[in-house]
Enzyme design. Structure first.
Site, PDB file in Angstrom:
ATOM      1  CD  GLU B 129     -69.937  86.496  72.499  1.00  0.00           C
ATOM      2  OE1 GLU B 129     -70.727  85.635  73.011  1.00  0.00           O
ATOM      3  OE2 GLU B 129     -68.666  86.496  72.810  1.00  0.00           O
ATOM      4  CB  THR B 181     -70.333  85.355  81.984  1.00  0.00           C
ATOM      5  OG1 THR B 181     -69.807  84.361  81.342  1.00  0.00           O
ATOM      6  CG2 THR B 181     -69.551  86.671  81.566  1.00  0.00           C
TER       7      THR B 181
END
Lengths: 308, 308
Positions: B129, B181
């Site tokens: 991530e 994001t």
């Protein structure tokens, strides 16, 4: 129709560490005794059995105001007489006013053949908290009426969720100092950091899961408050030392009961709860502050009918 | 020793409405297929089966970075070759990068005879991530590895709590728009009102209790977000109308999946979830925005070994 009832209205712990304003639990000790009688005229009388002076006007009384609200709903020529044996010290932070309000409405409802739901009783009893503190909160009333551990998911509209929990011992110390609820409210920061709020809701979710899954370790890990306790604990001398000593003695965790000054700790075993009590006593003895302690358990029943 | 394994790495929903940063769930559809082979030299190779160009350096790859971390722990002359069949569209908001990272470590661990715990796998996968978004978050990885509904009580130290839930149908729509994001993070307010936070943690507590008590109504009542959704939803055209139409169609509730643009809705019955899908399709057809929809269920298993 039954005319008289005698009930026990227990103490409660609100603001359960991370569960500020939403989580509370009901205790077995201490509790008030109340005797409530059905009258055949529209009238509320509230008296203290201990000679404590109460306002003549029932609307100004913590037990009277909720009963007046109940009478409004009924529209019948009836009333109630209430005698309160006060054992929960007002201002101690374990729901003294809530016990009077909740006890009065549960007793009255019993005399009426339980016409009202528990949620309705909470709504009535909140008028007692308004008399006591100026705010119609349900933090202590809800566990007092429902028993056990309770979640108030939402206050408007009122949404109460009873939560199961594993057996827990609760040690409470009430240091004889005054913390005014208004002061405890005033010092809270109205703006908080999102990152702190995220930590808090992680712990709230963990605490609820710990109760429902009977997971003592998870309950212990989740009993953390990053927002309220750091601010409010400065009003309670010895708080940090006491908390550290209680954890050292084996407590799962705990914190300020309501807005204080009482402090509570949860333990898995009775023997641990006893060691926690000793640790608490030592701290306040050393500080030269008088105190009362209680070693009790979670009361899953709430207000209890004793006679009648 | 087994040499090759084929796995399915599923999509996940993070930021479960009020459970921002802490609650997620695993879906059955969509999912990636990954083939992982044990190599007898210290080397990581990651390839796309679909001809998608991947960075040569495995440290820059979502599946490669977690495996490099795992190799550091092992200190053995072994490595892994990974072939990814990508079915979860990157940037859709249902954990595409997490599926690659989680799938890689679960497959590798299987080939090693399950030497690592699920918590350790989450720790490795978080490095994927970091490659994908710059942040070592576990919101999607955790449900992908554990399956079901998961709570991250704390990220440092990592404390994962799997939560049971009643059967639920999940309808997801992925409108073909881009929500970065980084943008979705940047528009969040870092300071929030205490009173809003209290509403939020009431709902989080209610949602956790609803899952654990199999209480569909409570789940529905608790699927409210007073903090994140009002800010982030402005990045997703049609969001408010879609949500209203889904509730009208009978959905318990839902919201933005991860940081969007996908939107998910939970339903008790399959027929309802189908009506919700129709309602979603109508909104984006009317807006002239392309979309994919999925009607799926909660995947309680997480990453699944298919062969080997």
């Amino acid at each position: 129709m039954q005319k008289k009832v005698k009930i026990a209205a227990p103490a409660t712990v609100a603001n359960l560490v991370c569960g500020f304003d939403i989580l509370g639990l009901c205790l077995h000790d201490p509790y008030d005794i109340m005797e409530v009688e059905l009258l055949q005229e529209k009238k509320i009388i509230v008296k203290s059995a201990d000679g404590y002076p109460l306002p003549e006007d029932p609307a100004l009384n913590t037990a009277g105001a909720p009963l007046l609200e109940m009478l409004k709903e009924l529209d019948e020529p009836i009333g109630f007489s209430v005698i309160i044996h006060k054992r929960i010290k007002p201002g101690s932070g374990v729901g003294s006013s809530a016990a009077s309000a909740a006890g009065a409405v549960v007793a009255a409802n019993h005399l009426l053949g339980n016409r009202f739901s528990k949620e309705e009783l909470v709504q009535f009893a909140m008028f007692g908290e308004k008399v006591a503190s100026g705010v119609k909160h349900a933090d202590n009333i809800t566990p007092c009426i429902f028993g056990g551990v309770t979640l108030i998911r939402s206050i408007f509209p009122l949404d109460i969720v009873p939560l199961s929990s594993p057996p827990l011992y609760v040690t409470v110390i009430h240091p004889q100092i005054e913390v005014k609820t208004a002061d405890a409210r005033a010092i809270l920061k109205q703006q908080i950091q999102l990152k702190d709020a995220i930590k808090q809701w992680g712990n709230i979710a963990g605490l609820v899961a710990g109760f429902l899954k009977n997971d003592y370790d998870l309950i212990g890990r989740s009993l953390e408050d990053h927002l309220i306790e750091p601010v409010r604990s400065i009003l309670i001398p010895g708080f940090d030392d006491l908390k550290a000593a209680c954890k050292q003695a084996g407590a799962l965790g705990g914190g300020i009961s309501g807005s204080g000054p009482s402090i509570f700790m949860l333990s898995k075993e009775k023997a641990t709860a006893g060691k926690v009590e000793d640790a608490m006593k030592k701290i306040y003895t050393d500080l030269g502050i008088d105190f009362h302690t209680y070693l009790t358990t979670i009361n899953t029943e709430g207000v209890k009918i004793l006679e009648g």
